[in-house]
Design an enzyme around this catalytic site. Structure first.
Site, PDB file in Angstrom:
ATOM      1  N   HIS A 300      -6.857   2.930  -3.197  1.00  0.00           N
ATOM      2  CA  HIS A 300      -5.542   2.721  -3.818  1.00  0.00           C
ATOM      3  C   HIS A 300      -5.639   2.673  -5.335  1.00  0.00           C
ATOM      4  CE1 HIS A 300      -1.500   1.654  -4.511  1.00  0.00           C
ATOM      5  NE2 HIS A 300      -1.544   0.359  -4.307  1.00  0.00           N
ATOM      6  N   HIS A 346      -1.829  14.866  -3.785  1.00  0.00           N
ATOM      7  CA  HIS A 346      -1.010  13.659  -3.666  1.00  0.00           C
ATOM      8  C   HIS A 346      -0.415  13.612  -2.271  1.00  0.00           C
ATOM      9  CE1 HIS A 346       2.299  10.809  -4.464  1.00  0.00           C
ATOM     10  NE2 HIS A 346       1.543  10.376  -5.455  1.00  0.00           N
ATOM     11  N   ASP A 401      -3.532   9.858 -11.787  1.00  0.00           N
ATOM     12  CA  ASP A 401      -4.884   9.326 -11.951  1.00  0.00           C
ATOM     13  C   ASP A 401      -5.808  10.319 -12.638  1.00  0.00           C
ATOM     14  OD1 ASP A 401      -4.377   6.843 -10.571  1.00  0.00           O
ATOM     15  OD2 ASP A 401      -4.314   8.013  -8.725  1.00  0.00           O
TER      16      ASP A 401
END
Length: 462
Positions: A300, A346, A401
């Site tokens: 996560h 994603h 990210d």
């Protein structure tokens, strides 16, 4: 181009709410909105309560319930192509219309949205005025003092503890000050009023968490030498200051980072965990400590540091000035060895993450000569096309990210094990807003059913 006042009026009319643009007390604004939203929820239940939301498969049940609509969160949703939409506004719109730290500055060096503004939006559904954001900034400053007993608690923690462990423990320590827990224990609160002490606890937690996070940073990485809060600074700018970063560019980066990471629908691990624990009427401190523990999981909250480690390894082997072919060959080597290229793909998005674009724009202006940033942008151009040549990879686009950890590193925040704490400071905004609204809506305790393997055999065996 529409002015912010035009946008505010349009948003108010579209939601058919009597919105007081001069009211700067957030709690009073929410109190006015709650009956309207409660009526809307009642209407949805009465009109659509027996409607089928969708079908799901055994594979989805076993596979983490991915894609199943099983929660209601009124704050944000993730569109496969537009990215996260916060109360109807996309990331580019938030960057344009939310108030900035210097409202008089029109230059690109002062264009990051203030997290105070996005929290107001999450709570009310309305774009705030500069006066409303300024009032919220001062309220968080007034609530943000961390008592010396909590400071001592953190400073006595072993420095080899992970910074996320420290944060979770510090939030649990602060739980002794929960207003909701005290009122509930004394039997002095009714269900219809739960939202009010939840609001008070949530606002206290949000106000204090930058200070707590900064103390953890200074304790773990700077010989426990603390820096006092600066009452002239906004919530995010003060966080950067208390960590020890005085450069304008770092304060701007943290403002943007804390804004774009604040919420991501209700089903991600940290948001769902916070909601789940809160549904048992655990107070915001207990609930968000649990959410932080979920965020600490490698699947996560650690993705941005995985990207950074991957890029640092690449630089160690190839350097920063490489050809596109060098990048393609390196990707081939990674994939053929059974690993993945972190920062691409994603669960929901089917295009490049707008939060990635947001950080690209920031770094191209503020860090245009940084060699690592240049390499990252080159990789982001080359790698998606290369990944598409693999049949099993259908979603090769860079996500948030891919950039966030490298951006923090390039600005001098090189302790990458701390990055998830910055994420947690941001995500407190969305998780607390969701908790307050869950109590305002009177949502019940979450209690899904489960099945053992025998149940599946008995039900589906031919």
């Amino acid at each position: 181009m529409r002015s912010i006042n035009q946008l505010l009026k349009q948003a108010s009319l579209s939601q058919k709410s009597q919105y007081n643009f001069s009211q700067t007390n957030l709690k009073k604004v929410i109190a006015e909105i709650i009956p309207q939203k409660q009526a809307e929820l009642k209407e949805v239940k009465e009109k659509y309560g027996d409607k089928v939301v969708g079908q799901y498969t055994v594979k989805q049940v076993i596979g983490g319930m991915r894609g199943m609509k099983g929660l209601m969160s009124d704050l944000s949703r993730c569109d496969p192509y537009q990215g996260i939409i916060f109360r109807g506004y996309t990331i580019p719109q938030l960057k344009e219309f939310l108030p900035k730290a210097d409202p008089k500055a029109a230059d690109q060096a002062n264009q990051e949205p203030l997290p105070e503004g996005i929290f107001w939006l999450l709570m009310t559904g309305q774009l705030p005025t500069h006066a409303q954001v300024d009032a919220l900034k001062h309220e968080w400053q007034n609530r943000g003092t961390v008592n010396q007993d909590c400071v001592n608690f953190i400073l006595n923690l072993p420095k080899d503890l992970h910074s996320m462990t420290m944060l979770s423990m510090a939030l649990l320590y602060l739980q002794k000050d929960s207003k909701f827990a005290k009122l509930y224990d004394e039997g002095k609160i009714s269900k219809k009023d739960y939202w009010e002490p939840f609001y008070e606890d949530s606002m206290d937690l949000i106000a204090k968490i930058p200070r707590v996070a900064a103390i953890i940073y200074r304790h773990k990485y700077r010989d426990s030498k603390l820096i006092d809060s600066d009452s002239k600074l906004d919530w995010a700018g003060n966080y950067a200051h208390m960590m020890g970063f005085e450069q304008h560019v770092v304060k701007e980066c943290i403002r943007g980072y804390l804004s774009i990471h604040c919420d991501h629908e209700g089903g991600n691990v940290s948001a769902h965990t916070t909601h789940l624990v809160g549904s048992a009427l655990s107070d915001p401190y207990l609930s968000y400590s649990a959410g932080v523990n979920g965020l600490a999981g490698p699947l996560h909250g650690l993705a941005n540091q995985e990207v950074l480690k991957w890029l640092l390894q690449f630089i160690e082997e190839k350097g920063t000035k490489v050809s596109d072919k060098d990048i393609e060959d390196y990707v081939d080597h990674v994939i053929s060895s059974g690993r993945v290229v972190p920062g691409y793909g994603h669960a929901v998005l089917r295009d490049t993450d707008p939060r990635f674009h947001h950080q690209v724009d920031f770094s191209k202006f503020h860090l245009k000569d940084d060699q690592m940033i240049k390499l990252l942008h080159q990789c982001a151009d080359v790698i998606p096309k290369k990944l598409l040549t693999y049949k099993k990879i259908a979603n090769p686009y860079p996500n948030v990210d891919c950039h966030s950890g490298v951006l923090l590193y390039s600005l001098g925040l090189t302790e990458y094990q701390y990055y998830t704490v910055v994420f947690a400071v941001s995500r407190a905004l969305g998780c607390m807003a969701n908790l307050i609204w869950s109590r305002a809506f009177g949502l019940p305790i979450e209690r899904p059913g489960s099945a053992d393997l025998k149940w599946f055999h008995d039900k589906y065996r031919e």
